[in-house]
Design a protein around this motif. Structure first.
Motif, mmCIF file in Angstrom:
data_model
loop_
_atom_site.group_PDB
_atom_site.id
_atom_site.type_symbol
_atom_site.label_atom_id
_atom_site.label_comp_id
_atom_site.label_asym_id
_atom_site.label_seq_id
_atom_site.Cartn_x
_atom_site.Cartn_y
_atom_site.Cartn_z
ATOM 1 N N HIS A 104 0.817 -1.220 0.000
ATOM 2 C CA HIS A 104 0.000 0.000 0.000
ATOM 3 C C HIS A 104 0.850 1.269 0.000
ATOM 4 O O HIS A 104 2.073 1.233 0.111
ATOM 5 C CB HIS A 104 -0.940 -0.006 1.208
ATOM 6 N N GLY A 105 0.166 2.396 -0.070
ATOM 7 C CA GLY A 105 0.835 3.688 -0.128
ATOM 8 C C GLY A 105 1.071 4.306 1.243
ATOM 9 O O GLY A 105 0.613 3.796 2.277
ATOM 10 N N GLN A 106 1.768 5.423 1.229
ATOM 11 C CA GLN A 106 2.118 6.137 2.456
ATOM 12 C C GLN A 106 0.849 6.597 3.165
ATOM 13 O O GLN A 106 -0.058 7.162 2.560
ATOM 14 C CB GLN A 106 3.013 7.341 2.118
ATOM 15 N N GLY A 107 0.782 6.330 4.470
ATOM 16 C CA GLY A 107 -0.367 6.742 5.256
ATOM 17 C C GLY A 107 -1.544 5.785 5.180
ATOM 18 O O GLY A 107 -2.539 5.978 5.869
ATOM 19 N N GLY A 108 -1.429 4.751 4.343
ATOM 20 C CA GLY A 108 -2.519 3.799 4.197
ATOM 21 C C GLY A 108 -2.281 2.537 5.008
ATOM 22 O O GLY A 108 -1.520 2.523 5.981
ATOM 23 N N SER A 109 -2.940 1.472 4.583
ATOM 24 C CA SER A 109 -2.807 0.176 5.238
ATOM 25 C C SER A 109 -3.277 -0.877 4.251
ATOM 26 O O SER A 109 -3.718 -0.553 3.134
ATOM 27 C CB SER A 109 -3.634 0.119 6.518
ATOM 28 N N LEU A 110 -3.218 -2.133 4.659
ATOM 29 C CA LEU A 110 -3.691 -3.196 3.772
ATOM 30 C C LEU A 110 -5.171 -3.037 3.442
ATOM 31 O O LEU A 110 -5.670 -3.588 2.438
ATOM 32 C CB LEU A 110 -3.400 -4.573 4.371
ATOM 33 N N GLU A 111 -5.906 -2.271 4.277
ATOM 34 C CA GLU A 111 -7.324 -2.032 4.005
ATOM 35 C C GLU A 111 -7.538 -1.324 2.670
ATOM 36 O O GLU A 111 -8.640 -1.364 2.113
ATOM 37 C CB GLU A 111 -7.945 -1.207 5.137
ATOM 38 N N ASN A 112 -6.497 -0.647 2.147
ATOM 39 C CA ASN A 112 -6.630 0.004 0.844
ATOM 40 C C ASN A 112 -7.062 -0.980 -0.238
ATOM 41 O O ASN A 112 -7.667 -0.589 -1.238
ATOM 42 C CB ASN A 112 -5.294 0.626 0.416
ATOM 43 N N PHE A 113 -6.737 -2.258 -0.058
ATOM 44 C CA PHE A 113 -6.986 -3.264 -1.088
ATOM 45 C C PHE A 113 -8.239 -4.091 -0.823
ATOM 46 O O PHE A 113 -8.457 -5.101 -1.478
ATOM 47 C CB PHE A 113 -5.773 -4.206 -1.188
ATOM 48 N N ARG A 114 -9.075 -3.662 0.126
ATOM 49 C CA ARG A 114 -10.169 -4.527 0.551
ATOM 50 C C ARG A 114 -11.151 -4.816 -0.587
ATOM 51 O O ARG A 114 -11.826 -5.854 -0.574
ATOM 52 C CB ARG A 114 -10.893 -3.904 1.749
ATOM 53 N N HIS A 115 -11.272 -3.916 -1.581
ATOM 54 C CA HIS A 115 -12.182 -4.169 -2.701
ATOM 55 C C HIS A 115 -11.522 -4.988 -3.807
ATOM 56 O O HIS A 115 -12.204 -5.382 -4.758
ATOM 57 C CB HIS A 115 -12.679 -2.848 -3.279
ATOM 58 N N ASN A 116 -10.215 -5.218 -3.714
ATOM 59 C CA ASN A 116 -9.483 -5.912 -4.772
ATOM 60 C C ASN A 116 -9.177 -7.368 -4.441
ATOM 61 O O ASN A 116 -9.038 -8.195 -5.342
ATOM 62 C CB ASN A 116 -8.153 -5.202 -5.058
ATOM 63 N N VAL A 117 -9.050 -7.662 -3.149
ATOM 64 C CA VAL A 117 -8.547 -8.974 -2.743
ATOM 65 C C VAL A 117 -9.439 -10.101 -3.241
ATOM 66 O O VAL A 117 -8.945 -11.123 -3.746
ATOM 67 C CB VAL A 117 -8.380 -9.045 -1.211
ATOM 68 N N GLY A 118 -10.746 -9.955 -3.133
ATOM 69 C CA GLY A 118 -11.659 -11.024 -3.531
ATOM 70 C C GLY A 118 -11.482 -11.421 -4.988
ATOM 71 O O GLY A 118 -11.407 -12.610 -5.319
ATOM 72 N N ALA A 119 -11.398 -10.427 -5.856
ATOM 73 C CA ALA A 119 -11.233 -10.709 -7.284
ATOM 74 C C ALA A 119 -9.864 -11.308 -7.571
ATOM 75 O O ALA A 119 -9.738 -12.277 -8.331
ATOM 76 C CB ALA A 119 -11.443 -9.434 -8.096
ATOM 77 N N LEU A 120 -8.829 -10.754 -6.961
ATOM 78 C CA LEU A 120 -7.475 -11.248 -7.210
ATOM 79 C C LEU A 120 -7.285 -12.659 -6.676
ATOM 80 O O LEU A 120 -6.546 -13.467 -7.249
ATOM 81 C CB LEU A 120 -6.453 -10.302 -6.572
ATOM 82 N N ALA A 121 -7.969 -12.973 -5.572
ATOM 83 C CA ALA A 121 -7.818 -14.285 -4.946
ATOM 84 C C ALA A 121 -8.429 -15.401 -5.776
ATOM 85 O O ALA A 121 -8.173 -16.584 -5.507
ATOM 86 C CB ALA A 121 -8.438 -14.273 -3.554
ATOM 87 N N GLN A 122 -9.204 -15.075 -6.794
ATOM 88 C CA GLN A 122 -9.741 -16.109 -7.671
ATOM 89 C C GLN A 122 -8.649 -16.725 -8.536
ATOM 90 O O GLN A 122 -8.825 -17.808 -9.089
ATOM 91 C CB GLN A 122 -10.847 -15.525 -8.551
ATOM 92 N N ARG A 123 -7.513 -16.021 -8.659
ATOM 93 C CA ARG A 123 -6.427 -16.507 -9.505
ATOM 94 C C ARG A 123 -5.106 -16.649 -8.754
ATOM 95 O O ARG A 123 -4.279 -17.481 -9.117
ATOM 96 C CB ARG A 123 -6.256 -15.569 -10.687
ATOM 97 N N TYR A 124 -4.899 -15.818 -7.725
ATOM 98 C CA TYR A 124 -3.608 -15.764 -7.051
ATOM 99 C C TYR A 124 -3.748 -16.070 -5.564
ATOM 100 O O TYR A 124 -4.825 -15.947 -4.987
ATOM 101 C CB TYR A 124 -2.979 -14.369 -7.201
#
Length: 205
Positions: A14-34
């Protein structure tokens, strides 16, 4: 850290000042392949906050190297957003054997011309960030994040509230102050990657 899915490992930074929560809308889709691994950088989110002196990026490169080794996921795909892109590109130069492919999303620290660092500009940016951390209201966070996207409608109230909550948490706030101070230090900004360094990238990017 957040782990989901199966397949080739994909590490999200993630970026400066953020956290892993920045990716909360992406993980589900990405986890279908990775096999997706998202981490909080040190001094961010709920990660460790050890003493910090000196430039930030080398310490975060150290953290990512340790994560890859500890989880046994090298070589892995890496997606780095903003500060995460700077860290990922630096790691790719130092340890290309750890990376399959590199995806850089709005990376900081990668510049077409390595102009001299302007301490006054860095000081102004730092003070602006510290002012928000001193009074992290939802409105202050909303103003800060409005400058990060072209269409603010993509930033939902949940994201604002979540980042505000982190900033109001005393330990997280202290870590963010340490991180932004180290991030905007002249010593850290001197580690930006210019054309000569970027031309040495060997991993697919």
């Amino acid at each position: 850290a957040l782990l989901a899915g199966e397949g080739e490992p994909l590490l999200l930074l993630h970026g400066q000042g953020g956290s892993l929560e920045n990716f909360r809308h992406n993980v589900g889709a990405l986890a279908q392949r990775y096999r997706v691994i998202a981490i909080d950088f040190w001094w961010h989110g709920l990660s460790a906050k050890p003493p910090l002196d000196g430039p930030l990026v080398p310490r975060l490169v150290e953290q990512v190297t340790e994560v890859i080794d500890e989880l046994g996921i090298g070589p892995c795909h890496i997606e780095g957003q903003s500060q995460g892109g700077w860290v990922a590109a630096t790691l790719a130069l130092q340890h290309p054997e750890l990376i399959r492919r590199l995806v850089l999303t709005t990376p900081t620290g990668l510049v077409p011309v390595l102009d001299p660092v302007d301490p006054a500009r860095l000081d102004a940016q730092l003070q602006s960030q510290l002012d928000i951390l001193a009074d992290p209201t939802d409105d202050a966070v909303r103003r800060r994040m409005s400058g990060l996207v072209s269409d603010f409608s993509v930033i939902d109230d949940e994201q604002i509230a979540l980042r505000s909550w982190f900033m109001r948490h005393p330990e997280v706030n202290a870590g963010m102050q340490a991180a932004i101070t180290a991030y905007l230090s002249p010593a850290n900004q001197a580690l930006r990657l210019g054309p000569e360094q970027l031309a040495r990238l060997t991993v697919p990017t």
